[in-house]
Every structure is written in structure tokens, then in C-alpha cells.
Design a protein around this motif. Structure first.
Motif, PDB file in Angstrom:
ATOM      1  N   VAL A   1       3.883   0.158 -13.790  1.00  0.00           N
ATOM      2  CA  VAL A   1       4.699  -1.018 -13.489  1.00  0.00           C
ATOM      3  C   VAL A   1       4.257  -2.213 -14.320  1.00  0.00           C
ATOM      4  O   VAL A   1       3.107  -2.303 -14.752  1.00  0.00           O
ATOM      5  CB  VAL A   1       4.632  -1.374 -11.981  1.00  0.00           C
ATOM      6  CG1 VAL A   1       5.224  -0.252 -11.137  1.00  0.00           C
ATOM      7  CG2 VAL A   1       3.208  -1.707 -11.541  1.00  0.00           C
ATOM      8  N   ALA A   2       5.196  -3.117 -14.537  1.00  0.00           N
ATOM      9  CA  ALA A   2       4.887  -4.358 -15.238  1.00  0.00           C
ATOM     10  C   ALA A   2       4.365  -5.424 -14.283  1.00  0.00           C
ATOM     11  O   ALA A   2       3.672  -6.355 -14.696  1.00  0.00           O
ATOM     12  CB  ALA A   2       6.139  -4.876 -15.950  1.00  0.00           C
ATOM     13  N   GLY A   3       4.704  -5.286 -12.996  1.00  0.00           N
ATOM     14  CA  GLY A   3       4.256  -6.241 -11.993  1.00  0.00           C
ATOM     15  C   GLY A   3       2.838  -5.956 -11.530  1.00  0.00           C
ATOM     16  O   GLY A   3       2.128  -5.129 -12.106  1.00  0.00           O
ATOM     17  N   THR A   4       2.431  -6.651 -10.473  1.00  0.00           N
ATOM     18  CA  THR A   4       1.064  -6.564  -9.974  1.00  0.00           C
ATOM     19  C   THR A   4       1.050  -5.901  -8.611  1.00  0.00           C
ATOM     20  O   THR A   4       1.859  -6.228  -7.739  1.00  0.00           O
ATOM     21  CB  THR A   4       0.441  -7.967  -9.870  1.00  0.00           C
ATOM     22  OG1 THR A   4       0.533  -8.623 -11.136  1.00  0.00           O
ATOM     23  CG2 THR A   4      -1.022  -7.879  -9.456  1.00  0.00           C
ATOM     24  N   LEU A   5       0.109  -4.984  -8.430  1.00  0.00           N
ATOM     25  CA  LEU A   5      -0.058  -4.300  -7.149  1.00  0.00           C
ATOM     26  C   LEU A   5      -1.286  -4.853  -6.440  1.00  0.00           C
ATOM     27  O   LEU A   5      -2.358  -4.983  -7.033  1.00  0.00           O
ATOM     28  CB  LEU A   5      -0.233  -2.793  -7.368  1.00  0.00           C
ATOM     29  CG  LEU A   5      -0.269  -1.963  -6.098  1.00  0.00           C
ATOM     30  CD1 LEU A   5       1.131  -1.789  -5.530  1.00  0.00           C
ATOM     31  CD2 LEU A   5      -0.893  -0.593  -6.346  1.00  0.00           C
ATOM     32  N   TYR A   6      -1.114  -5.190  -5.171  1.00  0.00           N
ATOM     33  CA  TYR A   6      -2.192  -5.747  -4.361  1.00  0.00           C
ATOM     34  C   TYR A   6      -2.476  -4.816  -3.184  1.00  0.00           C
ATOM     35  O   TYR A   6      -1.551  -4.381  -2.493  1.00  0.00           O
ATOM     36  CB  TYR A   6      -1.801  -7.120  -3.801  1.00  0.00           C
ATOM     37  CG  TYR A   6      -1.492  -8.154  -4.843  1.00  0.00           C
ATOM     38  CD1 TYR A   6      -2.465  -9.027  -5.310  1.00  0.00           C
ATOM     39  CD2 TYR A   6      -0.196  -8.274  -5.355  1.00  0.00           C
ATOM     40  CE1 TYR A   6      -2.168  -9.993  -6.257  1.00  0.00           C
ATOM     41  CE2 TYR A   6       0.111  -9.236  -6.300  1.00  0.00           C
ATOM     42  CZ  TYR A   6      -0.881 -10.092  -6.754  1.00  0.00           C
ATOM     43  OH  TYR A   6      -0.591 -11.050  -7.700  1.00  0.00           O
ATOM     44  N   GLU A   7      -3.758  -4.542  -2.977  1.00  0.00           N
ATOM     45  CA  GLU A   7      -4.172  -3.807  -1.781  1.00  0.00           C
ATOM     46  C   GLU A   7      -4.891  -4.766  -0.836  1.00  0.00           C
ATOM     47  O   GLU A   7      -5.289  -5.867  -1.218  1.00  0.00           O
ATOM     48  CB  GLU A   7      -5.081  -2.646  -2.170  1.00  0.00           C
ATOM     49  CG  GLU A   7      -4.374  -1.593  -3.017  1.00  0.00           C
ATOM     50  CD  GLU A   7      -5.314  -0.454  -3.403  1.00  0.00           C
ATOM     51  OE1 GLU A   7      -5.707   0.312  -2.502  1.00  0.00           O
ATOM     52  OE2 GLU A   7      -5.660  -0.363  -4.594  1.00  0.00           O
ATOM     53  N   ALA A   8      -5.038  -4.339   0.407  1.00  0.00           N
ATOM     54  CA  ALA A   8      -5.708  -5.172   1.399  1.00  0.00           C
ATOM     55  C   ALA A   8      -7.067  -5.622   0.871  1.00  0.00           C
ATOM     56  O   ALA A   8      -7.848  -4.813   0.368  1.00  0.00           O
ATOM     57  CB  ALA A   8      -5.867  -4.411   2.706  1.00  0.00           C
TER      58      ALA A   8
END
Length: 461
Positions: free
Chosen positions: A21-28
Motif C-alpha cells: 500500500v501507498a498509505g500508512t498502516l498503524y497497529e495498536a
């Protein structure tokens, strides 16, 4: 792939999504996760497995395909006004970066899923055009319109969903589809009123109206006038032409910045009013309400359509809230008296706002192209919101349920999609007739075979 719930496997699995993905993935625990995972109603504690801040429509495609491969539910959020689930273990797609907004002077607009009505109103102003926004321009076009969209000019122009020309949507089978009434009529039907049950909308294209100015605003009356104004409003509504849309708000606004001094800390009643014809006619139709009491504030005037948010002046900041709504068959003098008896100045009501919105007019007509928006024949909507510390909200919700019970004699027996988030699956189901709900469920089974969008509250299959 190792099960997503196992810590090591979880990290490895999400790394594979990050790489696609080009976006950002956030985890807890990641900086930014809490901000994106928190809905507008901060009393709803959410705990998605991860949040993807999508940068492109293809990011949404990758998120849906990843969720299908890993057995995750998928949810979507732009401004967070429709989130009422804890989203436990889900993959939340946040769309605020899908912010493209094109307004064509020829009378249409195309907006990304993260675009709010406030942006559209500003872009339309120079062209004298109007989009059918809701009372809160801070909500997203996609979320509002997919729930039908019944706003401050609904009696004149109908529902926002009736103005849609096309959607781009990612369905549960992982496909990005361009949906029109001709290309995919069943899906086009369901996306207009079906809320987030059939996919994640990435863009919406819709028609605009030539409406540079409106005669609009609100009259505010003091505590002593609440009963008289409410009674007068109930008798005035049936006389109005379709050029007028109105609502009545029983309010207890706290003394805080932004609240006018005559209203702060007091029990007041507001008559909200939008007239789409000329100002002289608008003033003539409003005259009976101006004479119903001595207004504390008279803010009804000619204004640019782009300022329509001032009519309701809904709060934009996130807050802990308890919301409830239902539809009414009528709002007679007896209904007005009953409502004041349930939530008026002498009742100790904990509700911040109890509002009655008049429907009818163009809203009650079936659109040329049918949609999943139901209950167009309801005469009024009743909505309440209470704001309190989370431990106190259950008592506020119980009180709201008591108010609705008091209004049983005028209950329509249903609700609307954009007002049913707090009602869970039962509230969602009440937004539709049995036939429409069955058709939505069938569409979900076809376009979402793995039930990824089960948090959209279509009945389990």
C-alpha cells in the motif's frame, strides 16, 4: 500464513499489507493509531487490529483482499460519525487522505471518500451551486450520502442519495467497481441508503443545484416560551409549502466558548428554518413563529447557501454522547404537549438536545431511480443526544428510551440509516422494510461472500 491473532504471525501478516500500500498502516501502540481509531463519539471504545490510512483506492482494494485472506472483518471511517461498534479485531480503513474534490460549473461534483461537505460547500460557493448536505457539514459526503442523506432542504429537494450519478466502490470480493444506474443497477440501488453494508466507497459523483442563497437560520426562545413555541410549531408545520424545511430543538447548552450568552446554561427552544424561495416569501411563512414568543435571538436572514451549517450549528468536536432516534407519523398538539412533558424545563431531562424534524414535501416522493432508502412517508423524525462522562451515559440512554416510549402513540415504528448507529443490528434493521432488508442481505451475500463488512450490520448470512 500463521493465524493473525498470534503476536509473531500478526506482525508478519501486517508487514505484507504494508508492502502493498501507498498509505500508512498503524497497529495498536503505534503513534497515530489512537487518533485514527477513535470515532466522533469518544464514549465508543474501539480496538481494531490495525488501521490503514488509505492513500489511494488501490490501498482499499489491498486492505479488503488482505482481510479476506486473514479472516478479518473490515470497517471504514472518515469522520467517525457512524461508528458505534468496538471494531474488536477488525481492519479499519480510514479514508481522510482520499481528499480529491472536483466541482464542475456545469452542475456536478466528484469527491473522494475523505471529503466533507464543508469542503464541497466552499468549492461550490463561487459557482452559485449547492450540494444536498446535512445539518452538520463536517461529516463526509460518502458516509452521509450512502445513508440516504436527509438534510435542511430535504422537503424542497429530497434526499442527497437521489442526486448520485456514480460511485467507485470496493466490494467484499476485492474488486474496485465503477457503479452507475446502468452499469450495475442492483449495487447502485443498495449503495444509496445501504450505508457501509455493501463495500467501501472511494469516490462519489453527484449532481448539484443552482442555489446561491437561502433565507435561513434559527429563532431562539427562552424557557418560559418552550411550551407555547412547541405547540405553535406543531400547528404551523402543516401549513408550510415544500420550499420550507424546518425542525424544532429543545436545548440545554452548557456555558462554554461559542455558546451565545442568552442561551448558555439555560433551557431554550430553537426553530430551525430554511426557505429556498425569495426572502420576502420566506419571512411571510415564518411570521407565525416569530409571533409565537419573544425571541432571545432571531438569526434568520438571507445567507449564502455555503453557510447552511449555521442553521443547526451542530458541534464538530468529538465528545462522549448517547444518541437515540425514531420516526413519527404526526406531531400534533397532543404530541407537542407530551414531548414537553417528557423533556421540558421542569423534567430534569439530561438530554443536550431533543429535536423534531419535519419531513414530507419532495422527500416523500419516490425518486426516478429507486434506492434502498426507506420510510420516505414518515412525517417527522425525533432525535435526542445527551453528553456526559461515560459512566453516566447509560442513564442518559435509559432516559432517551423513556422519551420514545412516551411518544409511542405517534411512533412510525422505524428509523433512518444515518441515525441508527447507536442501535446496533436492531437499529440498522429498523431502517428498512422487510423486503428492502432482504434484498440488501442478498446483495451482501453476492458482493461480499466472506462477510467482511459484517460490521455494517446487514443480518448474518
Amino acid at each position: 500464513m500463521e493465524p493473525i491473532g498470534h503476536q509473531t504471525g500478526r506482525l508478519a501478516a501486517f508487514d505484507s499489507l504494508r508492502s502493498n500500500v501507498a498509505g500508512t498502516l498503524y497497529e495498536a501502540g503505534d503513534p497515530g493509531y489512537a487518533e485514527l481509531a477513535t470515532p466522533w463519539n469518544v464514549a465508543v471504545r474501539t480496538s481494531p487490529a490495525a488501521v490503514l490510512e488509505a492513500a489511494t483506492a488501490d490501498d482499499v482494494v489491498q486492505a479488503v483482499r488482505f482481510a479476506a485472506a486473514n479472516g478479518l472483518a473490515v470497517a471504514v471511517q472518515a469522520t467517525g460519525h457512524g461508528i458505534a461498534s468496538d471494531l474488536d479485531g477488525a481492519l479499519l480503513v480510514h479514508t481522510r487522505q482520499l481528499a480529491g474534490c472536483t466541482v464542475d460549473p456545469g452542475g456536478w461534483a466528484r469527491t473522494g471518500a475523505g471529503v466533507t461537505w464543508k469542503t464541497v460547500l466552499a468549492a461550490c460557493a463561487d459557482h452559485g451551486l449547492a450540494g444536498l448536505c446535512g445539518s452538520s457539514p463536517g461529516v463526509s459526503v460518502a458516509g452521509y450520502t450512502s445513508g440516504g442523506g436527509i438534510g435542511p432542504v430535504a422537503r424542497t429537494f429530497g434526499a442527497a442519495s437521489d442526486r448520485v450519478r456514480s460511485f467507485d466502490v470496493v466490494t467484499g470480493d476485492g474488486r474496485l467497481r465503477h457503479v452507475t444506474a446502468k452499469s450495475e443497477p442492483d449495487l447502485f440501488w443498495g449503495l444509496r441508503g445501504g450505508k457501509s453494508s455493501l463495500g467501501i466507497i472511494t469516490t462519489t459523483e453527484f449532481s448539484l443545484l443552482p442555489l446561491p442563497y437561502i433565507y435561513a437560520g434559527a429563532l431562539f426562545f427562552g424557557t418560559d416560551s418552550v411550551a407555547d413555541v412547541t405547540a405553535a410549531w406543531s400547528q404551523w408545520c402543516p401549513t408550510l409549502p415544500p420550499e420550507a424545511t424546518t425542525s424544532l430543538g429543545l436545548m440545554q447548552l452548557p456555558p462554554m466558548p461559542g455558546v451565545p450568552e442568552p442561551l448558555a446554561g439555560k433551557f431554550t427552544v430553537a426553530v430551525r428554518y430554511v426557505y429556498t424561495g425569495n426572502a420576502d416569501d420566506g419571512a411571510r411563512w415564518l411570521a407565525p413563529m416569530r409571533a409565537a414568543g419573544a425571541p432571545l435571538i432571531d438569526a434568520v436572514q438571507t445567507m449564502p447557501y455555503s453557510m447552511i451549517g449555521l442553521v443547526h450549528s451542530d458541534p464538530e468536536d468529538a465528545m462522549p454522547a448517547s444518541e437515540a432516534s425514531c420516526l413519527l407519523t404526526d406531531f400534533s398538539a397532543d404530541a407537542a404537549e407530551t414531548l414537553v412533558g417528557a423533556v421540558g424545563p421542569e423534567t430534569g431531562s439530561p438530554q443536550l438536545l431533543v429535536e423534531v424534524r419535519q419531513f414530507g414535501g419532495a422527500l416523500s416522493a419516490e425518486p426516478e431511480i429507486a434506492s434502498a432508502l426507506c420510510h420516505r412517508d414518515a412525517a417527522f423524525g425525533l432525535y435526542s443526544v445527551g453528553v456526559a462522562a461515560p459512566p453516566e451515559l447509560p442513564a442518559v440512554a435509559d432516559h432517551a428510551a423513556g422519551v420514545q416510549s412516551a411518544m409511542n402513540a405517534w411512533q412510525f415504528g422505524a428509523s433512518l440509516p444515518n441515525f441508527s448507529a447507536g442501535g446496533g443490528a436492531a437499529g440498522f434493521a429498523a431502517s428498512y422494510t422487510p423486503d428492502v432488508l432482504a434484498r440488501l442481505s442478498g446483495l451482501a451475500a453476492h458482493y461480499d461472500p466472506d462477510s467482511l463488512f459484517r460490521l455494517g450490520q446487514v443480518p448474518a448470512r
